[in-house]
Scaffold this motif. Structure first.
Motif, PDB file in Angstrom:
ATOM      1  N   ARG A 167      41.400  42.180  37.295  1.00  0.00           N
ATOM      2  CA  ARG A 167      40.324  41.466  37.994  1.00  0.00           C
ATOM      3  C   ARG A 167      39.698  42.329  39.078  1.00  0.00           C
ATOM      4  O   ARG A 167      38.468  42.378  39.216  1.00  0.00           O
ATOM      5  CB  ARG A 167      40.883  40.175  38.598  1.00  0.00           C
ATOM      6  CG  ARG A 167      39.840  39.344  39.309  1.00  0.00           C
ATOM      7  CD  ARG A 167      40.474  38.119  39.912  1.00  0.00           C
ATOM      8  NE  ARG A 167      39.553  37.448  40.821  1.00  0.00           N
ATOM      9  CZ  ARG A 167      39.933  36.736  41.867  1.00  0.00           C
ATOM     10  NH1 ARG A 167      41.218  36.570  42.142  1.00  0.00           N
ATOM     11  NH2 ARG A 167      39.037  36.169  42.644  1.00  0.00           N
ATOM     12  N   SER A 170      37.608  44.962  37.468  1.00  0.00           N
ATOM     13  CA  SER A 170      36.389  44.375  36.906  1.00  0.00           C
ATOM     14  C   SER A 170      35.360  44.098  37.995  1.00  0.00           C
ATOM     15  O   SER A 170      34.157  44.353  37.811  1.00  0.00           O
ATOM     16  CB  SER A 170      36.718  43.079  36.161  1.00  0.00           C
ATOM     17  OG  SER A 170      35.543  42.380  35.827  1.00  0.00           O
ATOM     18  N   GLU A 171      35.807  43.569  39.120  1.00  0.00           N
ATOM     19  CA  GLU A 171      34.876  43.314  40.222  1.00  0.00           C
ATOM     20  C   GLU A 171      34.204  44.610  40.657  1.00  0.00           C
ATOM     21  O   GLU A 171      32.997  44.654  40.921  1.00  0.00           O
ATOM     22  CB  GLU A 171      35.620  42.680  41.402  1.00  0.00           C
ATOM     23  CG  GLU A 171      36.168  41.282  41.149  1.00  0.00           C
ATOM     24  CD  GLU A 171      35.107  40.202  41.205  1.00  0.00           C
ATOM     25  OE1 GLU A 171      33.949  40.500  41.564  1.00  0.00           O
ATOM     26  OE2 GLU A 171      35.442  39.039  40.882  1.00  0.00           O
ATOM     27  N   ARG A 174      31.634  45.926  37.933  1.00  0.00           N
ATOM     28  CA  ARG A 174      30.343  45.235  37.932  1.00  0.00           C
ATOM     29  C   ARG A 174      29.558  45.498  39.208  1.00  0.00           C
ATOM     30  O   ARG A 174      28.335  45.607  39.180  1.00  0.00           O
ATOM     31  CB  ARG A 174      30.569  43.735  37.717  1.00  0.00           C
ATOM     32  CG  ARG A 174      30.972  43.408  36.282  1.00  0.00           C
ATOM     33  CD  ARG A 174      31.268  41.942  36.079  1.00  0.00           C
ATOM     34  NE  ARG A 174      32.549  41.579  36.657  1.00  0.00           N
ATOM     35  CZ  ARG A 174      32.765  40.519  37.409  1.00  0.00           C
ATOM     36  NH1 ARG A 174      31.761  39.711  37.732  1.00  0.00           N
ATOM     37  NH2 ARG A 174      33.967  40.244  37.862  1.00  0.00           N
ATOM     38  N   TYR A 213      37.142  41.558  30.606  1.00  0.00           N
ATOM     39  CA  TYR A 213      37.067  40.639  31.745  1.00  0.00           C
ATOM     40  C   TYR A 213      35.661  40.659  32.347  1.00  0.00           C
ATOM     41  O   TYR A 213      35.114  39.605  32.700  1.00  0.00           O
ATOM     42  CB  TYR A 213      38.099  41.031  32.801  1.00  0.00           C
ATOM     43  CG  TYR A 213      38.305  40.003  33.888  1.00  0.00           C
ATOM     44  CD1 TYR A 213      37.363  39.828  34.906  1.00  0.00           C
ATOM     45  CD2 TYR A 213      39.430  39.182  33.906  1.00  0.00           C
ATOM     46  CE1 TYR A 213      37.541  38.887  35.899  1.00  0.00           C
ATOM     47  CE2 TYR A 213      39.607  38.232  34.895  1.00  0.00           C
ATOM     48  CZ  TYR A 213      38.666  38.093  35.883  1.00  0.00           C
ATOM     49  OH  TYR A 213      38.846  37.147  36.874  1.00  0.00           O
ATOM     50  N   SER A 214      35.079  41.845  32.459  1.00  0.00           N
ATOM     51  CA  SER A 214      33.731  41.964  33.037  1.00  0.00           C
ATOM     52  C   SER A 214      32.717  41.174  32.209  1.00  0.00           C
ATOM     53  O   SER A 214      31.886  40.434  32.748  1.00  0.00           O
ATOM     54  CB  SER A 214      33.322  43.433  33.125  1.00  0.00           C
ATOM     55  OG  SER A 214      34.115  44.128  34.065  1.00  0.00           O
ATOM     56  N   GLN A 216      33.369  38.701  30.104  1.00  0.00           N
ATOM     57  CA  GLN A 216      33.692  37.274  30.209  1.00  0.00           C
ATOM     58  C   GLN A 216      33.209  36.689  31.523  1.00  0.00           C
ATOM     59  O   GLN A 216      32.660  35.575  31.556  1.00  0.00           O
ATOM     60  CB  GLN A 216      35.206  37.078  30.073  1.00  0.00           C
ATOM     61  CG  GLN A 216      35.747  37.317  28.677  1.00  0.00           C
ATOM     62  CD  GLN A 216      37.264  37.300  28.637  1.00  0.00           C
ATOM     63  OE1 GLN A 216      37.934  37.614  29.625  1.00  0.00           O
ATOM     64  NE2 GLN A 216      37.819  36.924  27.498  1.00  0.00           N
ATOM     65  N   ALA A 217      33.405  37.416  32.624  1.00  0.00           N
ATOM     66  CA  ALA A 217      32.969  36.914  33.928  1.00  0.00           C
ATOM     67  C   ALA A 217      31.463  36.714  33.957  1.00  0.00           C
ATOM     68  O   ALA A 217      30.969  35.716  34.513  1.00  0.00           O
ATOM     69  CB  ALA A 217      33.414  37.875  35.030  1.00  0.00           C
ATOM     70  N   GLU A 218      30.721  37.651  33.364  1.00  0.00           N
ATOM     71  CA  GLU A 218      29.265  37.494  33.306  1.00  0.00           C
ATOM     72  C   GLU A 218      28.876  36.307  32.427  1.00  0.00           C
ATOM     73  O   GLU A 218      27.973  35.542  32.777  1.00  0.00           O
ATOM     74  CB  GLU A 218      28.625  38.779  32.780  1.00  0.00           C
ATOM     75  CG  GLU A 218      28.691  39.946  33.741  1.00  0.00           C
ATOM     76  CD  GLU A 218      27.969  39.664  35.054  1.00  0.00           C
ATOM     77  OE1 GLU A 218      26.844  39.118  35.021  1.00  0.00           O
ATOM     78  OE2 GLU A 218      28.544  39.968  36.106  1.00  0.00           O
ATOM     79  N   GLY A 221      29.551  33.076  34.317  1.00  0.00           N
ATOM     80  CA  GLY A 221      28.576  32.880  35.378  1.00  0.00           C
ATOM     81  C   GLY A 221      27.206  32.473  34.883  1.00  0.00           C
ATOM     82  O   GLY A 221      26.419  31.895  35.633  1.00  0.00           O
ATOM     83  N   THR A 228      38.169  30.459  31.540  1.00  0.00           N
ATOM     84  CA  THR A 228      38.376  31.349  32.679  1.00  0.00           C
ATOM     85  C   THR A 228      38.596  32.762  32.148  1.00  0.00           C
ATOM     86  O   THR A 228      39.349  32.953  31.189  1.00  0.00           O
ATOM     87  CB  THR A 228      39.615  30.909  33.486  1.00  0.00           C
ATOM     88  OG1 THR A 228      39.417  29.574  33.945  1.00  0.00           O
ATOM     89  CG2 THR A 228      39.852  31.829  34.677  1.00  0.00           C
ATOM     90  N   PRO A 229      37.955  33.775  32.713  1.00  0.00           N
ATOM     91  CA  PRO A 229      38.159  35.153  32.235  1.00  0.00           C
ATOM     92  C   PRO A 229      39.631  35.543  32.269  1.00  0.00           C
ATOM     93  O   PRO A 229      40.341  35.254  33.239  1.00  0.00           O
ATOM     94  CB  PRO A 229      37.343  35.988  33.221  1.00  0.00           C
ATOM     95  CG  PRO A 229      36.294  35.056  33.735  1.00  0.00           C
ATOM     96  CD  PRO A 229      36.953  33.713  33.809  1.00  0.00           C
TER      97      PRO A 229
END
Length: 274
Positions: A167, A170-171, A174, A213-214, A216-218, A221, A228-229
């Motif tokens: 995580r 990934s943050e 991005r 994860y990146s 999935q998070a996008e 959002g 949940t990612p």
């Protein structure tokens, strides 16, 4: 006249105040723990300013070397500490005996999945490792560094610790548009065994988890994915990426897991599933 203008221009440039070094945008991760750092050695941090992030490196604490008995004794004591206590203790060593100025990494994660903020991203990481094939200290200019607390020559990542590790990376990926190929273990850039044998065995899988994860998070959002990612790419994630691509023609030409798809989404922050 032209010569006079040139002289005046050079004179103005010499007198003009130097421009401040640009800095990477600060990173903030929901749920992160902010650790109060005391005794920062600012003189040791001179020359460590960085103006952008181009790489992500992952590390481990690595306190026992090859001594399994030391690992058992030391890890038992560390497991009784909270993540902020452990980070403060490492910071005291890094700022003092190690001469690194302050806690060496931008973020730390523990086996329970907690995430703690470390040094500002405007400062490059500092380690005692040497450059490969050299006696000079390795230079980590442009690097974002995250450390897994523990000694992964003797233990493996827990599911919660692995997810927190992914995580954080990934943050950063991005936020700073870091290509997946430039997410690497510490050992890739220096003469060291860090981040330990067990993490090194899954280094490639971790890198792919970060990209998953990146994406999935996008997708979450943008209202395309309800889950949940978790860094695991499955049927729901595939359907969500296809739905995004269909709803936003030209943003993601090929709905496949790739940096092209990820950066296409990042370049279109308003694009969403309808």
């Amino acid at each position: 006249m032209n010569n006079l203008l040139i002289v005046l221009s050079l004179w103005w440039l010499l007198l003009a105040p130097p421009q401040a070094l640009a800095e990477p945008a600060p990173l903030s991760i929901p749920g992160e723990i902010t650790v109060p750092f005391r005794g920062v050695d600012h003189s040791a941090l001179r020359g460590f300013a960085q103006d952008r992030i181009t790489h992500i490196t992952f590390h481990h604490e690595g306190f026992a070397g090859t001594d399994s008995d030391l690992f058992r004794r030391a890890s038992a004591a560390r497991d009784r500490q909270t993540i902020d206590q452990r980070v403060r203790n490492i910071h005291a060593y890094h700022a003092g005996d190690a001469g690194l100025g302050m806690f060496a990494y931008h973020y730390a994660v523990d086996k329970a999945g907690n995430i703690a903020k470390g040094r500002p991203v405007s400062l490059k990481p500092s380690t005692r490792s040497t450059a490969i094939g050299s006696r000079n200290l390795a230079d980590f200019a442009g690097h974002f560094a995250v450390v897994a607390l523990g000694d992964f020559n003797h233990e493996s990542l827990t599911p919660a610790g692995r997810l927190a590790y992914v995580r954080v990376m990934s943050e950063a990926q991005r936020a700073y548009r870091v290509p997946t190929a430039q997410i690497q273990p510490h050992k890739h850039h220096a003469a060291t065994s860090c981040p330990g044998t067990h993490i090194l065995k899954e280094a490639g899988a971790l890198r792919e988890m970060v990209r998953h994860y990146s994406l999935q998070a996008e997708l979450v959002g943008r209202g395309c994915l309800k889950d949940t990612p978790d860094g695991k790419w499955g049927p729901k994630s595939r359907r969500a990426l296809r739905a995004f691509s269909k709803a936003n023609r030209g943003v993601v030409a090929q709905p496949e897991v790739s940096d092209v798809a990820l950066f296409g989404m990042l370049d279109a922050p308003g694009a969403a599933c309808r």
